[in-house]
Motif scaffolding. Structure first.
Motif, mmCIF file in Angstrom:
data_model
loop_
_atom_site.group_PDB
_atom_site.id
_atom_site.type_symbol
_atom_site.label_atom_id
_atom_site.label_comp_id
_atom_site.label_asym_id
_atom_site.label_seq_id
_atom_site.Cartn_x
_atom_site.Cartn_y
_atom_site.Cartn_z
ATOM 1 N N LEU A 1 22.750 30.702 3.636
ATOM 2 C CA LEU A 1 21.815 29.576 3.704
ATOM 3 C C LEU A 1 22.190 28.442 2.758
ATOM 4 C CD1 LEU A 1 18.315 31.247 4.145
ATOM 5 C CD2 LEU A 1 19.595 29.880 5.781
ATOM 6 N N ARG A 2 22.920 28.740 1.687
ATOM 7 C CA ARG A 2 23.324 27.682 0.751
ATOM 8 C C ARG A 2 24.380 26.784 1.373
ATOM 9 N NH1 ARG A 2 23.988 31.239 -4.535
ATOM 10 N NH2 ARG A 2 25.469 29.619 -5.090
ATOM 11 N N ASN A 3 25.105 27.298 2.357
ATOM 12 C CA ASN A 3 26.091 26.490 3.066
ATOM 13 C C ASN A 3 25.613 26.344 4.518
ATOM 14 O OD1 ASN A 3 28.288 25.302 4.231
ATOM 15 N ND2 ASN A 3 29.786 26.624 3.221
ATOM 16 N N PRO A 4 24.958 25.222 4.821
ATOM 17 C CA PRO A 4 24.334 25.076 6.147
ATOM 18 C C PRO A 4 25.336 25.109 7.311
ATOM 19 C CG PRO A 4 24.040 23.073 4.835
ATOM 20 C CD PRO A 4 24.714 24.074 3.973
ATOM 21 N N ILE A 5 26.566 24.677 7.102
ATOM 22 C CA ILE A 5 27.552 24.689 8.188
ATOM 23 C C ILE A 5 27.908 26.124 8.558
ATOM 24 C CG2 ILE A 5 29.914 24.076 8.828
ATOM 25 C CD1 ILE A 5 29.528 21.514 7.196
ATOM 26 N N LEU A 6 28.176 26.968 7.557
ATOM 27 C CA LEU A 6 28.477 28.370 7.837
ATOM 28 C C LEU A 6 27.270 29.099 8.409
ATOM 29 C CD1 LEU A 6 30.698 29.495 4.816
ATOM 30 C CD2 LEU A 6 31.385 29.142 7.185
ATOM 31 N N SER A 7 26.085 28.754 7.942
ATOM 32 C CA SER A 7 24.871 29.370 8.447
ATOM 33 C C SER A 7 24.667 29.037 9.923
ATOM 34 C CB SER A 7 23.672 28.894 7.623
ATOM 35 O OG SER A 7 22.496 29.507 8.079
ATOM 36 N N LEU A 8 24.856 27.773 10.271
ATOM 37 C CA LEU A 8 24.723 27.346 11.674
ATOM 38 C C LEU A 8 25.792 27.987 12.551
ATOM 39 C CD1 LEU A 8 23.434 23.797 11.461
ATOM 40 C CD2 LEU A 8 23.322 25.099 13.560
ATOM 41 N N LEU A 9 27.004 28.059 12.038
ATOM 42 C CA LEU A 9 28.090 28.691 12.784
ATOM 43 C C LEU A 9 27.789 30.179 13.014
ATOM 44 C CD1 LEU A 9 30.923 28.460 14.039
ATOM 45 C CD2 LEU A 9 31.845 29.076 11.800
ATOM 46 N N GLY A 10 27.277 30.865 12.022
ATOM 47 C CA GLY A 10 26.917 32.278 12.151
ATOM 48 C C GLY A 10 25.812 32.494 13.176
ATOM 49 N N LEU A 11 24.795 31.607 13.153
ATOM 50 C CA LEU A 11 23.716 31.721 14.133
ATOM 51 C C LEU A 11 24.218 31.445 15.548
ATOM 52 C CD1 LEU A 11 20.666 30.135 12.273
ATOM 53 C CD2 LEU A 11 21.013 32.529 12.908
ATOM 54 N N ALA A 12 25.119 30.479 15.687
ATOM 55 C CA ALA A 12 25.678 30.177 17.006
ATOM 56 C C ALA A 12 26.504 31.348 17.527
ATOM 57 C CB ALA A 12 26.530 28.911 16.940
ATOM 58 N N LEU A 13 27.293 31.956 16.643
ATOM 59 C CA LEU A 13 28.080 33.121 17.044
ATOM 60 C C LEU A 13 27.186 34.315 17.381
ATOM 61 C CD1 LEU A 13 31.090 32.941 14.547
ATOM 62 C CD2 LEU A 13 31.120 32.492 17.015
ATOM 63 N N ALA A 14 26.101 34.492 16.627
ATOM 64 C CA ALA A 14 25.160 35.579 16.908
ATOM 65 C C ALA A 14 24.505 35.363 18.273
ATOM 66 C CB ALA A 14 24.094 35.663 15.815
ATOM 67 N N ALA A 15 24.121 34.126 18.571
ATOM 68 C CA ALA A 15 23.518 33.824 19.879
ATOM 69 C C ALA A 15 24.525 34.049 21.002
ATOM 70 C CB ALA A 15 23.009 32.382 19.902
ATOM 71 N N ALA A 16 25.778 33.652 20.787
ATOM 72 C CA ALA A 16 26.816 33.856 21.808
ATOM 73 C C ALA A 16 27.067 35.348 22.041
ATOM 74 C CB ALA A 16 28.108 33.159 21.390
ATOM 75 N N ALA A 17 27.091 36.130 20.973
ATOM 76 C CA ALA A 17 27.300 37.572 21.112
ATOM 77 C C ALA A 17 26.130 38.218 21.857
ATOM 78 C CB ALA A 17 27.472 38.228 19.742
ATOM 79 N N GLY A 18 24.913 37.805 21.549
ATOM 80 C CA GLY A 18 23.740 38.342 22.245
ATOM 81 C C GLY A 18 23.736 37.976 23.719
ATOM 82 N N TYR A 19 24.051 36.722 24.019
ATOM 83 C CA TYR A 19 24.099 36.274 25.408
ATOM 84 C C TYR A 19 25.223 36.976 26.172
ATOM 85 C CZ TYR A 19 24.642 33.473 29.568
ATOM 86 O OH TYR A 19 24.760 33.081 30.872
ATOM 87 N N GLY A 20 26.384 37.114 25.545
ATOM 88 C CA GLY A 20 27.508 37.796 26.191
ATOM 89 C C GLY A 20 27.182 39.246 26.518
ATOM 90 N N THR A 21 26.506 39.924 25.607
ATOM 91 C CA THR A 21 26.104 41.312 25.840
ATOM 92 C C THR A 21 25.122 41.388 27.001
ATOM 93 O OG1 THR A 21 26.397 41.820 23.495
ATOM 94 C CG2 THR A 21 25.035 43.344 24.779
ATOM 95 N N TYR A 22 24.120 40.523 26.984
ATOM 96 C CA TYR A 22 23.127 40.484 28.060
ATOM 97 C C TYR A 22 23.797 40.210 29.404
ATOM 98 C CZ TYR A 22 19.419 38.694 31.049
ATOM 99 O OH TYR A 22 18.590 38.471 32.107
ATOM 100 N N HIS A 23 24.682 39.240 29.426
ATOM 101 C CA HIS A 23 25.377 38.854 30.658
ATOM 102 C C HIS A 23 26.226 40.007 31.197
ATOM 103 C CE1 HIS A 23 26.930 36.008 33.546
ATOM 104 N NE2 HIS A 23 28.162 36.328 33.220
#
Length: 174
Positions: free
Chosen positions: A43-65
C-alpha cells in the motif's frame, strides 16, 4: 415432407477432467489470494499495489473462464439429409464443428475403440463419452479432408440418418 431431428448431448466428464478442474480452481484461488495479499502489503507504493490488484483480478477471471469452458454440450441437427454438429460451451458460446451431407458418408456404424484411423484422417469427437452407444461416420470434407465423426445419436436421430444413408451403407446396416 421435411425430415428433421435435433438432439442435445451433454459431455460426461471423466475423473481426470474433474481432477483437472479442481486443481485449476485450487491453484487459481491460491494465486488470486496471494496476489491480492501482496497488493495490500504494498500500500505504500500505489503503483505496485494497483499492479498486484490487477494481476489478482486477471488470475481470478482466468480461473473462472477456464472452469466455465469445461462444461460442454453437443447439438446434432438433422435436416433433410444434412447433419450439423455444434459445440456449446458453458451454455453460452456456440461453435459449429461440422456440416455435412449424409450422402457423402463412406462408412457408418457402431463405434469400437479398437477401430483404426488412417494417419491423414481428422477425428471429430462430439460424444458424451459413454462408449456403449457411440457411432462413427467416415466422410470427406472440403476443409479437413478425410474425417471421422464419433457421436452418440438417439433412436430418432439414428432412424433419420439411416434413411438418408447411401444405398450401399443402408444395406450394410440391416
Amino acid at each position: 415432407m421435411d425430415n428433421f431431428a435435433e438432439q442435445l448431448v451433454k459431455k460426461n466428464e471423466t475423473s481426470s477432467d474433474k481432477t483437472r478442474r479442481v486443481m485449476v480452481m485450487v491453484v487459481g484461488a491460491l494465486l488470486t489470494l496471494t496476489l491480492a495479499a501482496l497488493a495490500i502489503l504494498q500500500l505504500r507504493n500505489p503503483i505496485l499495489s494497483l499492479l498486484g490488484l490487477a494481476l489478482a483480478a486477471a488470475a481470478g477471471y482466468g480461473t473462472y473462464h477456464y472452469v466455465q469452458n469445461t462444461y460442454v454440450e453437443y447439438e446434432y441437427t438433422f435436416t433433410n439429409g444434412e447433419l450439423d454438429v455444434d459445440k456449446i460451451i458453458a451454455k453460452k458460446k456456440r461453435r459449429e464443428m461440422l456440416s455435412t451431407n449424409i450422402r457423402q458418408f463412406t462408412d457408418f456404424g457402431k463405434y469400437d475403440d479398437g477401430m483404426e484411423e488412417s494417419d491423414d484422417m481428422t477425428v471429430i469427437m462430439a460424444t458424451d463419452n459413454i462408449a456403449s452407444h457411440e457411432y462413427y461416420a467416415d466422410f470427406t470434407d472440403e476443409t479437413v479432408g478425410s474425417a471421422r465423426l464419433i457421436f452418440a445419436p438417439d433412436e430418432r436421430m439414428l432412424e433419420n440418418i439411416k434413411k438418408a444413408l447411401p444405398a450401399r451403407l443402408r444395406t450394410k446396416q440391416q
